[in-house]
Design an enzyme around this catalytic site. Structure first.
Site, PDB file in Angstrom:
ATOM      1  N   GLU A 147      -5.251  -2.360   8.863  1.00  0.00           N
ATOM      2  CA  GLU A 147      -4.590  -2.927  10.032  1.00  0.00           C
ATOM      3  C   GLU A 147      -5.358  -2.620  11.310  1.00  0.00           C
ATOM      4  OE1 GLU A 147      -0.632  -1.422  10.220  1.00  0.00           O
ATOM      5  OE2 GLU A 147      -0.126  -2.022   8.176  1.00  0.00           O
ATOM      6  N   ASP A 186       0.534   8.814   6.874  1.00  0.00           N
ATOM      7  CA  ASP A 186       1.446   7.920   6.160  1.00  0.00           C
ATOM      8  C   ASP A 186       1.466   8.312   4.683  1.00  0.00           C
ATOM      9  OD1 ASP A 186       2.966   5.874   5.103  1.00  0.00           O
ATOM     10  OD2 ASP A 186       1.445   4.330   5.375  1.00  0.00           O
ATOM     11  N   ASP A 232      -4.836   1.265  11.113  1.00  0.00           N
ATOM     12  CA  ASP A 232      -4.339   1.867   9.879  1.00  0.00           C
ATOM     13  C   ASP A 232      -5.411   1.639   8.833  1.00  0.00           C
ATOM     14  OD1 ASP A 232      -3.143   2.706   7.569  1.00  0.00           O
ATOM     15  OD2 ASP A 232      -1.610   1.148   7.511  1.00  0.00           O
ATOM     16  N   SER A 290       0.874  -1.178   0.000  1.00  0.00           N
ATOM     17  CA  SER A 290       0.000   0.000   0.000  1.00  0.00           C
ATOM     18  C   SER A 290       0.906   1.221   0.000  1.00  0.00           C
ATOM     19  CB  SER A 290      -0.891  -0.011   1.249  1.00  0.00           C
ATOM     20  OG  SER A 290      -1.556   1.220   1.391  1.00  0.00           O
ATOM     21  N   GLU A 341       2.008  -9.305   7.134  1.00  0.00           N
ATOM     22  CA  GLU A 341       2.702  -8.777   8.305  1.00  0.00           C
ATOM     23  C   GLU A 341       2.499  -9.628   9.555  1.00  0.00           C
ATOM     24  OE1 GLU A 341       1.599  -4.676   8.623  1.00  0.00           O
ATOM     25  OE2 GLU A 341       2.355  -4.196   6.620  1.00  0.00           O
ATOM     26  N   LYS A 390       5.991   0.372  14.652  1.00  0.00           N
ATOM     27  CA  LYS A 390       5.037  -0.549  14.038  1.00  0.00           C
ATOM     28  C   LYS A 390       5.812  -1.478  13.121  1.00  0.00           C
ATOM     29  CE  LYS A 390       2.272   0.626  10.487  1.00  0.00           C
ATOM     30  NZ  LYS A 390       1.114   1.118   9.695  1.00  0.00           N
ATOM     31  N   SER A 421       8.169   2.815  11.245  1.00  0.00           N
ATOM     32  CA  SER A 421       7.401   1.725  10.650  1.00  0.00           C
ATOM     33  C   SER A 421       8.210   0.885   9.676  1.00  0.00           C
ATOM     34  CB  SER A 421       6.184   2.304   9.920  1.00  0.00           C
ATOM     35  OG  SER A 421       5.449   1.288   9.247  1.00  0.00           O
ATOM     36  N   HIS A 422       7.834  -0.380   9.614  1.00  0.00           N
ATOM     37  CA  HIS A 422       8.309  -1.332   8.598  1.00  0.00           C
ATOM     38  C   HIS A 422       7.509  -1.136   7.308  1.00  0.00           C
ATOM     39  CE1 HIS A 422       4.905  -4.443   9.572  1.00  0.00           C
ATOM     40  NE2 HIS A 422       4.470  -3.205   9.575  1.00  0.00           N
ATOM     41  N   ARG A 423       7.663  -2.040   6.352  1.00  0.00           N
ATOM     42  CA  ARG A 423       6.804  -2.137   5.180  1.00  0.00           C
ATOM     43  C   ARG A 423       6.280  -3.569   5.097  1.00  0.00           C
ATOM     44  NH1 ARG A 423       6.861   2.521   1.922  1.00  0.00           N
ATOM     45  NH2 ARG A 423       4.778   1.728   1.476  1.00  0.00           N
ATOM     46  N   SER A 424       5.268  -3.776   4.282  1.00  0.00           N
ATOM     47  CA  SER A 424       4.704  -5.130   4.173  1.00  0.00           C
ATOM     48  C   SER A 424       5.701  -6.100   3.551  1.00  0.00           C
ATOM     49  CB  SER A 424       3.408  -5.102   3.364  1.00  0.00           C
ATOM     50  OG  SER A 424       3.626  -4.515   2.097  1.00  0.00           O
ATOM     51  N   HIS A 483      -3.489  -5.975   2.378  1.00  0.00           N
ATOM     52  CA  HIS A 483      -2.625  -6.989   2.987  1.00  0.00           C
ATOM     53  C   HIS A 483      -3.312  -8.328   3.173  1.00  0.00           C
ATOM     54  CE1 HIS A 483       0.054  -3.654   4.967  1.00  0.00           C
ATOM     55  NE2 HIS A 483       0.144  -3.698   3.653  1.00  0.00           N
ATOM     56  N   GLU A 532      -4.441   5.810  11.622  1.00  0.00           N
ATOM     57  CA  GLU A 532      -3.521   6.180  10.546  1.00  0.00           C
ATOM     58  C   GLU A 532      -4.268   6.266   9.214  1.00  0.00           C
ATOM     59  OE1 GLU A 532       0.032   3.826   8.201  1.00  0.00           O
ATOM     60  OE2 GLU A 532      -0.164   3.533  10.365  1.00  0.00           O
ATOM     61  N   LYS A 560       8.761   6.021   7.490  1.00  0.00           N
ATOM     62  CA  LYS A 560       9.206   4.875   6.682  1.00  0.00           C
ATOM     63  C   LYS A 560      10.411   5.319   5.870  1.00  0.00           C
ATOM     64  CE  LYS A 560       4.647   2.702   6.085  1.00  0.00           C
ATOM     65  NZ  LYS A 560       3.536   2.456   5.120  1.00  0.00           N
TER      66      LYS A 560
END
Length: 485
Positions: free
Chosen positions: A220, A373, A298, A95, A263, A449, A425-428, A211, A348, A398
């Protein structure tokens, strides 16, 4: 608590290199002589002054390659060598905001469906790498500035943000190594952060949106253990609720519903967003953490914006009868209902990245954290615009959205200066790279996250945070103050 000294009794060990004694080779078998490097995915505490003084700070070589991320897609990995080898891998999102820096893909549909990154790898090996030989890795800002000048585009479209970021990450690791200090401490010094703080983890335990293959529009559903006394306790609480949730989902929806998304969260065939929130409340209550664990969401609303400027909560089913389409005001009212009925502390991307008026309207009418985001894409220019329009009150940081560590740090500092929260934050699409764990501590972001307590590419970050907390000893956990640690 200001940290003035570094503990010297414990080291952050590289989890990918065995610490067991190796058998000695037979004397009759000659072995080729070659220099050995220790791969630094996380930098250890400074050993001795003599060793520290001997550390090399100039780049000797840069080598990139194509590897595979957690979704089976290619991504970039970079090895940078000074005296040691510093390795980093670049994440990738599913996303993605339209204003993100360009992730360079090869586009050859016959190879990895067009998602190869060999051009980005080539840009590192042939362009960036040779230009960086001899540069001082301790000066992150200078190195990043050189790469930005070489690229020369506003969104890094010439070389690719994934190429530039891979090098930037490894430079940061090498900078810490050259100074003989942990990565989080180096980030603290580069950013000017006064106190190191352990972040509150936001565990994504129910997946929807892009996701997951269920009917949930919102992407999320997260749990935040703000009532824990330490990060270690927060991780335990999150894991216990996660397993409790699995039992509830299995009983209500069947074994198949316990399959996990990108995730690590569950993706049960939940038909309604409220139903997802009820599942979280049930799991939190049965685990015995009511009041200690809050909820975050999210929404990723840009994913279900209609051409008319409305929001289709049934967007995964096309065509549909339009019964679940809501106007921006109606969607805002739905969020207020959720906030009233559930212990939600963070939402988010509640609206599309260009729906500024709806963002500002919600932000002014609730007292929870509203995180940007897709709206902000970790870009200092977008952050400045959002501050002026009072559109949100927190940044989702990110690193691959903007493409360099320098710009990522600046985005965090600008957000904090405005009184905002910062959620790293991470990513998927992730790898075993754990850089963002050190980043969240070094910036004292107060929140991170990086998925559910499941799947190794997610746990690589959480486990690194356990090591950091153990190493620091008496370090504060953000807890209820996660928005302004």
């Amino acid at each position: 608590m200001a940290l003035s000294t570094q503990p010297s009794t414990t080291l952050l060990q590289n989890p990918f290199i065995s610490s067991k004694p190796q058998p000695k080779p037979s004397a009759s078998i000659p072995l080729p002589q070659r220099r050995r490097f220790s791969t630094q995915c996380s930098v250890a505490v400074a050993p001795s002054a003599a060793t520290k003084a001997a550390k090399e700070y100039k780049v000797k070589s840069v080598k990139a390659r194509q590897i595979i991320d957690s979704r089976g897609n290619p991504t970039v990995e970079v090895d940078l060598i000074t005296d040691d080898l510093y390795r980093s891998a670049v994440p990738s999102g599913a996303s993605t905001g339209i204003y993100e820096a360009l992730e360079l893909r090869d586009g050859d549909k016959a190879v990895y469906g067009g998602k190869g990154v060999l051009n980005a790898v080539k840009n590192i090996n042939d362009i960036l790498g040779p230009k960086l030989i001899g540069v001082d890795v301790r000066n992150q800002n200078d190195v990043d500035a050189v790469m930005l000048e070489i690229d020369g585009t506003p969104n890094k479209s010439k070389l690719g943000a994934n190429a530039i970021l891979g090098v930037s990450l490894s430079v940061c690791r090498a900078g810490a190594g050259a100074k003989g200090i942990p990565l989080y401490k180096h980030i603290q010094e580069v950013s000017g952060t006064k106190e190191l703080v352990m972040p509150v983890p936001a565990f994504n335990v129910i997946n929807g949106g892009s996701h997951a293959g269920n009917n949930l529009a919102m992407q999320e559903f997260m749990i935040l253990p703000v009532g824990a006394s330490s990060f270690a306790e927060a991780l335990r609480m999150g894991s216990e609720v996660y397993h409790m949730l699995k039992g509830i989902i299995k009983k209500k929806y069947g074994q198949d519903a316990c399959n996990v998304g990108d995730e690590g969260g569950f993706a049960p065939n939940v038909q309604d967003n409220r139903e997802g929130l009820v599942l979280l409340i049930d799991a939190i209550e049965k685990a015995g953490y009511t009041g200690k664990i809050k909820i975050g969401m999210d929404v990723a609303a840009s994913e279900f914006l209609t051409k008319e400027g409305n929001y289709d909560l049934n967007f995964k089913k096309q065509p549909n009868d339009g019964a679940h389409v809501r106007s921006p005001q109606s969607l805002g009212d739905l969020y207020k209902e959720f906030i009233r009925d559930f212990p939600i502390v963070s939402i988010e991307d509640p609206f599309d990245q260009d729906d500024w008026s709806s963002w500002a309207s919600l932000q002014s009418s609730v007292d929870i954290q509203i995180v940007g985001d897709d709206l902000l894409v970790t870009n200092p220019k977008k952050i400045s615009e959002a501050i002026g329009k009072k559109a949100c009150n927190a940044l989702l940081l990110k690193v691959n959205q903007i493409g360099t560590i320098t710009e990522s740090i600046q985005a965090a500092l600008d957000s904090k200066a405005a009184g905002w929260g910062v959620m790293v934050s991470h990513r998927s699409g992730e790898t075993e790279d754990n850089f963002i764990a050190d980043l969240s501590v070094g910036l004292a972001s107060g929140q991170i996250k990086t998925g559910a307590p499941c799947r190794s590419e997610r746990l690589a970050k959480y486990n690194q945070l356990l090591r950091i907390e153990e190493e620091l000893g008496n370090v504060r956990y953000a807890g209820e103050a996660f928005r302004a640690p």
